[in-house]
Design a protein around this motif. Structure first.
Motif, PDB file in Angstrom:
ATOM      1  N   VAL A  43      33.290  39.349  34.262  1.00  0.00           N
ATOM      2  CA  VAL A  43      31.907  39.519  34.699  1.00  0.00           C
ATOM      3  C   VAL A  43      31.066  38.440  34.036  1.00  0.00           C
ATOM      4  O   VAL A  43      31.029  38.339  32.818  1.00  0.00           O
ATOM      5  CB  VAL A  43      31.379  40.921  34.338  1.00  0.00           C
ATOM      6  N   ALA A  44      30.438  37.599  34.842  1.00  0.00           N
ATOM      7  CA  ALA A  44      29.583  36.468  34.477  1.00  0.00           C
ATOM      8  C   ALA A  44      30.423  35.209  34.353  1.00  0.00           C
ATOM      9  O   ALA A  44      31.399  35.163  33.615  1.00  0.00           O
ATOM     10  CB  ALA A  44      28.800  36.715  33.201  1.00  0.00           C
ATOM     11  N   VAL A  45      30.046  34.198  35.125  1.00  0.00           N
ATOM     12  CA  VAL A  45      30.820  32.959  35.167  1.00  0.00           C
ATOM     13  C   VAL A  45      30.098  31.814  34.456  1.00  0.00           C
ATOM     14  O   VAL A  45      30.113  30.687  34.909  1.00  0.00           O
ATOM     15  CB  VAL A  45      31.188  32.563  36.618  1.00  0.00           C
ATOM     16  N   ASP A  63      47.960  38.375  38.379  1.00  0.00           N
ATOM     17  CA  ASP A  63      48.216  38.048  39.781  1.00  0.00           C
ATOM     18  C   ASP A  63      46.907  37.866  40.532  1.00  0.00           C
ATOM     19  O   ASP A  63      46.849  37.164  41.524  1.00  0.00           O
ATOM     20  CB  ASP A  63      49.030  39.156  40.439  1.00  0.00           C
ATOM     21  N   GLU A  64      45.866  38.547  40.043  1.00  0.00           N
ATOM     22  CA  GLU A  64      44.554  38.462  40.684  1.00  0.00           C
ATOM     23  C   GLU A  64      43.482  38.383  39.618  1.00  0.00           C
ATOM     24  O   GLU A  64      43.512  39.113  38.632  1.00  0.00           O
ATOM     25  CB  GLU A  64      44.310  39.694  41.566  1.00  0.00           C
ATOM     26  N   ILE A  65      42.537  37.468  39.820  1.00  0.00           N
ATOM     27  CA  ILE A  65      41.381  37.358  38.948  1.00  0.00           C
ATOM     28  C   ILE A  65      40.147  37.645  39.800  1.00  0.00           C
ATOM     29  O   ILE A  65      39.917  36.991  40.811  1.00  0.00           O
ATOM     30  CB  ILE A  65      41.261  35.956  38.317  1.00  0.00           C
ATOM     31  N   ALA A  66      39.379  38.656  39.390  1.00  0.00           N
ATOM     32  CA  ALA A  66      38.144  39.013  40.089  1.00  0.00           C
ATOM     33  C   ALA A  66      36.971  38.494  39.263  1.00  0.00           C
ATOM     34  O   ALA A  66      36.870  38.784  38.074  1.00  0.00           O
ATOM     35  CB  ALA A  66      38.048  40.522  40.263  1.00  0.00           C
ATOM     36  N   LEU A  67      36.116  37.718  39.895  1.00  0.00           N
ATOM     37  CA  LEU A  67      34.956  37.152  39.215  1.00  0.00           C
ATOM     38  C   LEU A  67      33.683  37.733  39.800  1.00  0.00           C
ATOM     39  O   LEU A  67      33.530  37.805  41.013  1.00  0.00           O
ATOM     40  CB  LEU A  67      34.939  35.628  39.366  1.00  0.00           C
ATOM     41  N   VAL A  68      32.769  38.135  38.921  1.00  0.00           N
ATOM     42  CA  VAL A  68      31.499  38.728  39.334  1.00  0.00           C
ATOM     43  C   VAL A  68      30.371  37.947  38.680  1.00  0.00           C
ATOM     44  O   VAL A  68      30.430  37.655  37.481  1.00  0.00           O
ATOM     45  CB  VAL A  68      31.408  40.214  38.899  1.00  0.00           C
ATOM     46  N   ASP A  69      29.354  37.604  39.467  1.00  0.00           N
ATOM     47  CA  ASP A  69      28.168  36.958  38.909  1.00  0.00           C
ATOM     48  C   ASP A  69      26.992  37.232  39.832  1.00  0.00           C
ATOM     49  O   ASP A  69      27.161  37.410  41.043  1.00  0.00           O
ATOM     50  CB  ASP A  69      28.386  35.455  38.759  1.00  0.00           C
ATOM     51  N   PHE A  97      32.561  38.251  44.013  1.00  0.00           N
ATOM     52  CA  PHE A  97      31.468  38.969  44.653  1.00  0.00           C
ATOM     53  C   PHE A  97      30.333  39.095  43.655  1.00  0.00           C
ATOM     54  O   PHE A  97      30.532  38.961  42.442  1.00  0.00           O
ATOM     55  CB  PHE A  97      31.930  40.356  45.124  1.00  0.00           C
ATOM     56  N   ILE A  98      29.136  39.392  44.162  1.00  0.00           N
ATOM     57  CA  ILE A  98      27.988  39.592  43.285  1.00  0.00           C
ATOM     58  C   ILE A  98      27.835  41.060  42.894  1.00  0.00           C
ATOM     59  O   ILE A  98      26.938  41.412  42.148  1.00  0.00           O
ATOM     60  CB  ILE A  98      26.688  39.067  43.936  1.00  0.00           C
ATOM     61  N   ASP A  99      28.714  41.903  43.382  1.00  0.00           N
ATOM     62  CA  ASP A  99      28.679  43.333  43.086  1.00  0.00           C
ATOM     63  C   ASP A  99      29.905  43.714  42.258  1.00  0.00           C
ATOM     64  O   ASP A  99      30.969  43.112  42.391  1.00  0.00           O
ATOM     65  CB  ASP A  99      28.660  44.127  44.394  1.00  0.00           C
ATOM     66  N   TYR A 100      29.770  44.721  41.434  1.00  0.00           N
ATOM     67  CA  TYR A 100      30.847  45.144  40.543  1.00  0.00           C
ATOM     68  C   TYR A 100      31.977  45.886  41.253  1.00  0.00           C
ATOM     69  O   TYR A 100      32.981  46.201  40.636  1.00  0.00           O
ATOM     70  CB  TYR A 100      30.300  46.043  39.428  1.00  0.00           C
ATOM     71  N   ASP A 101      31.836  46.168  42.522  1.00  0.00           N
ATOM     72  CA  ASP A 101      32.858  46.926  43.251  1.00  0.00           C
ATOM     73  C   ASP A 101      34.226  46.246  43.233  1.00  0.00           C
ATOM     74  O   ASP A 101      35.248  46.920  43.281  1.00  0.00           O
ATOM     75  CB  ASP A 101      32.437  47.153  44.709  1.00  0.00           C
TER      76      ASP A 101
END
Length: 120
Positions: A43-45, A63-69, A97-101
C-alpha cells in the motif's frame, strides 16, 4: 582415474562427507508440491513502497504483487517500471488499484503510508 560418485568428495582418496553432514529425517513425509499462489500487497507506491515491491520481485517471493495508491497516474508509472523488469525475471503478476479491495486474500500486506494531520 576412478570417478567419485559423490559431488561432495574431497582429496585424492575421495573422502565422502555426505553421511557426516546430511542425515535422513526419520518418520517424515516427502514435501508435497503445491499449486498455491502467494500474494503480497504493498500500500503506497512512494520510494519505500517501490523499494519493497522491487525486492519482492527480484527475490521471487510472490506469484502476485498487488499495489495500491491514491494517485492513479503515479501507480501506472511505477507499475510500468516494474513490468520492464519482469522481462528478465520469473512469473510475477501485478494487480493495481486505488481501492484496498485488491488486497483481499493477500498472504502479506505491507503498508508504507505516512499520514500527517494538520491543525487548521
Amino acid at each position: 582415474m576412478k570417478k567419485n560418485v559423490s559431488s561432495s568428495s574431497f582429496g585424492p582418496g575421495g573422502l565422502d562427507l555426505t553421511s557426516a553432514f546430511f542425515k535422513p529425517i526419520l518418520n517424515s513425509d516427502p514435501p508435497i508440491p503445491s499449486n498455491r499462489c502467494t500474494k503480497i500487497s504493498v500500500v503506497a507506491v512512494g520510494n519505500v513502497g517501490m523499494a519493497i515491491a522491487q525486492t519482492i520481485l527480484t527475490q521471487d517471493l510472490a506469484d502476485e504483487i498487488a499495489l495500491v495508491d491514491a494517485n492513479p497516474d503515479k501507480l501506472r508509472g511505477e507499475v510500468l517500471d516494474l513490468q520492464h523488469t519482469t522481462a528478465f525475471l520469473p512469473r510475477t503478476r501485478f494487480t493495481t488499484f486505488i481501492d484496498y479491495d485488491i488486497t483481499a486474500g493477500s498472504d502479506l500486506c505491507i503498508v508504507t503510508v505516512i499520514v500527517t494531520f494538520r491543525e487548521m
